[in-house]
Design an enzyme around this catalytic site. Sequence first.
Site, mmCIF file in Angstrom:
data_model
loop_
_atom_site.group_PDB
_atom_site.id
_atom_site.type_symbol
_atom_site.label_atom_id
_atom_site.label_comp_id
_atom_site.label_asym_id
_atom_site.label_seq_id
_atom_site.Cartn_x
_atom_site.Cartn_y
_atom_site.Cartn_z
ATOM 1 N N ASP A 6 0.797 -1.115 0.022
ATOM 2 C CA ASP A 6 0.121 -0.023 -0.116
ATOM 3 C C ASP A 6 0.864 1.097 0.198
ATOM 4 O O ASP A 6 2.080 1.198 0.412
ATOM 5 C CB ASP A 6 -0.705 0.159 1.225
ATOM 6 C CG ASP A 6 -1.805 1.151 1.256
ATOM 7 O OD1 ASP A 6 -2.338 1.422 0.307
ATOM 8 O OD2 ASP A 6 -1.816 1.980 2.173
ATOM 9 N N SER A 7 0.279 2.286 -0.322
ATOM 10 C CA SER A 7 0.805 3.628 -0.367
ATOM 11 C C SER A 7 1.488 3.668 1.031
ATOM 12 O O SER A 7 2.575 4.640 1.439
ATOM 13 C CB SER A 7 0.151 4.773 -0.868
ATOM 14 O OG SER A 7 -1.013 4.790 0.000
ATOM 15 N N TYR A 38 -0.953 8.524 -2.545
ATOM 16 C CA TYR A 38 -0.971 8.239 -3.956
ATOM 17 C C TYR A 38 -2.014 8.851 -4.673
ATOM 18 O O TYR A 38 -2.294 9.221 -5.688
ATOM 19 C CB TYR A 38 -0.823 6.736 -4.476
ATOM 20 C CG TYR A 38 0.396 6.094 -4.192
ATOM 21 C CD1 TYR A 38 1.560 6.728 -3.583
ATOM 22 C CD2 TYR A 38 0.542 4.890 -4.658
ATOM 23 C CE1 TYR A 38 2.692 6.061 -3.750
ATOM 24 C CE2 TYR A 38 1.713 4.037 -4.531
ATOM 25 C CZ TYR A 38 2.680 4.572 -4.121
ATOM 26 O OH TYR A 38 3.791 4.054 -3.934
ATOM 27 N N GLY A 39 -3.228 9.066 -3.796
ATOM 28 C CA GLY A 39 -4.594 9.161 -4.300
ATOM 29 C C GLY A 39 -4.669 10.471 -5.112
ATOM 30 O O GLY A 39 -5.689 10.650 -5.937
ATOM 31 N N ASN A 70 -6.319 0.622 -3.503
ATOM 32 C CA ASN A 70 -7.375 0.699 -4.428
ATOM 33 C C ASN A 70 -6.767 1.740 -5.738
ATOM 34 O O ASN A 70 -7.157 1.473 -6.926
ATOM 35 C CB ASN A 70 -8.752 1.561 -4.242
ATOM 36 C CG ASN A 70 -9.588 0.668 -3.167
ATOM 37 O OD1 ASN A 70 -10.162 -0.206 -3.721
ATOM 38 N ND2 ASN A 70 -9.260 0.264 -2.062
ATOM 39 N N THR A 71 -6.213 2.822 -5.286
ATOM 40 C CA THR A 71 -5.490 3.737 -6.468
ATOM 41 C C THR A 71 -4.527 2.973 -7.258
ATOM 42 O O THR A 71 -4.687 3.032 -8.470
ATOM 43 C CB THR A 71 -4.793 4.842 -5.436
ATOM 44 O OG1 THR A 71 -5.709 5.399 -4.484
ATOM 45 C CG2 THR A 71 -4.524 6.117 -6.382
ATOM 46 N N GLU A 154 -2.862 9.435 7.613
ATOM 47 C CA GLU A 154 -1.140 9.320 7.468
ATOM 48 C C GLU A 154 -0.571 10.296 8.525
ATOM 49 O O GLU A 154 0.531 9.932 8.863
ATOM 50 C CB GLU A 154 -0.997 9.739 6.228
ATOM 51 C CG GLU A 154 -1.075 8.527 4.924
ATOM 52 C CD GLU A 154 -0.239 7.436 5.054
ATOM 53 O OE1 GLU A 154 1.212 7.294 5.296
ATOM 54 O OE2 GLU A 154 -0.732 6.030 5.183
ATOM 55 N N CYS A 188 -11.223 2.652 -0.369
ATOM 56 C CA CYS A 188 -9.709 3.021 -0.141
ATOM 57 C C CYS A 188 -9.356 2.195 1.399
ATOM 58 O O CYS A 188 -10.414 2.283 2.377
ATOM 59 C CB CYS A 188 -9.653 4.668 0.283
ATOM 60 S SG CYS A 188 -8.026 4.936 0.859
ATOM 61 N N THR A 189 -8.119 1.488 1.106
ATOM 62 C CA THR A 189 -7.880 0.553 2.261
ATOM 63 C C THR A 189 -7.615 1.538 3.700
ATOM 64 O O THR A 189 -7.438 1.029 4.708
ATOM 65 C CB THR A 189 -6.649 -0.463 2.002
ATOM 66 O OG1 THR A 189 -5.738 0.487 1.482
ATOM 67 C CG2 THR A 189 -7.037 -1.205 0.763
HETATM 68 N N1 DGL Z 1 -5.001 3.139 0.490
HETATM 69 C C1 DGL Z 1 -4.956 3.466 -0.642
HETATM 70 C C2 DGL Z 1 -6.140 3.326 -1.512
HETATM 71 O O1 DGL Z 1 -6.778 2.333 -1.016
HETATM 72 C C3 DGL Z 1 -4.212 4.849 -1.177
HETATM 73 C C4 DGL Z 1 -4.626 6.047 -0.534
HETATM 74 C C5 DGL Z 1 -3.614 7.019 -0.836
HETATM 75 O O2 DGL Z 1 -2.204 7.019 -0.777
HETATM 76 O O3 DGL Z 1 -3.996 8.224 -1.228
HETATM 77 O O4 DGL Z 1 -6.562 3.884 -2.446
#
Ligand code: DGL
Length: 269
Positions: A6-7, A38-39, A70-71, A154, A188-189
């Site tokens: 994950d990010s 990352y989003g 998810n991203t 975060e 989003c996890t």
């Molecule tokens: N946990 C991530 C997701 O499911 C990424 C969130 C992020 O880095 O913005 O999208």
Amino acid sequence: MIGVFDSGYGGLTILRQFQSLLPGYDWLYLGDNARAPYGTRSFDIVYDFTRQAVDHLFREGCPLVILACNTASAKALRTIQQEVLPRHWPDRRVLGVIRPTVESVGSITKSRHVGLLATPGTVNSHSYQMEMAKLDPDITITEVACPMWVPIIENGEADGDGADWFVRKYIDRIMEADPLIDTILLGCTHYPLLLPKIRKYVPDHVRIVPQGEIVANSLADYLRRHPEIDSRCRKNGRVWFHTTENPEKFDTLAEMFLNEPVNAKKIIL
Ligand code: DGL
């Protein structure tokens, strides 16, 4: 080991479910915390970062990597599966989180109106709507991006008072956009880390669906169907953590989320 990427900290909500459903397996978790979130990043950047992370987990020996993000699943999974694996890692596999989540929706919603809360990257990719249209075209998905939720998590502010304002803002927005919604997917996890606050503002008749359990069941099923991959996964019930940020910082927050001691190693991607 099975690699879980994950990010940042969000994938820990998935790892937790993996460990509880498949306790015998070994896991290597990688959080690219130095470059999260990352989003809000563009397509090619998320692809490059995800590719580097997957290469790292393969070099560490993982036969299988789960993009617990998810991203990254929306923006990088297909290209990695179709172009990178056949050319560079033909005996390895990468799976994402979107498909199993979409597959579970049909049996949950009664109104056939579903809400998706996710990062701007996931929402702009419309991956959920496209997968849904293929599987169950009579289900409408209304998507709302929550750009502030991952930064709040975060930065360790998920329980803070300031988080309430942003949690309520996006929930009100999605319920106004489609009042017939009876199911909200947390796409989003990271978002399960805000669950106590999300529950406060979602109307009682609306079901909130985090992905952890769904993705864990889908992985268990995958391993049953692919003994050739399963037999290459080590099974000593152990877990390792890699992060691109300061490891002490990672340990402190990860311990809060997992309720167990964490001893991460810093790596450079
Ligand atoms: N946990 C991530 C997701 O499911 C990424 C969130 C992020 O880095 O913005 O999208």
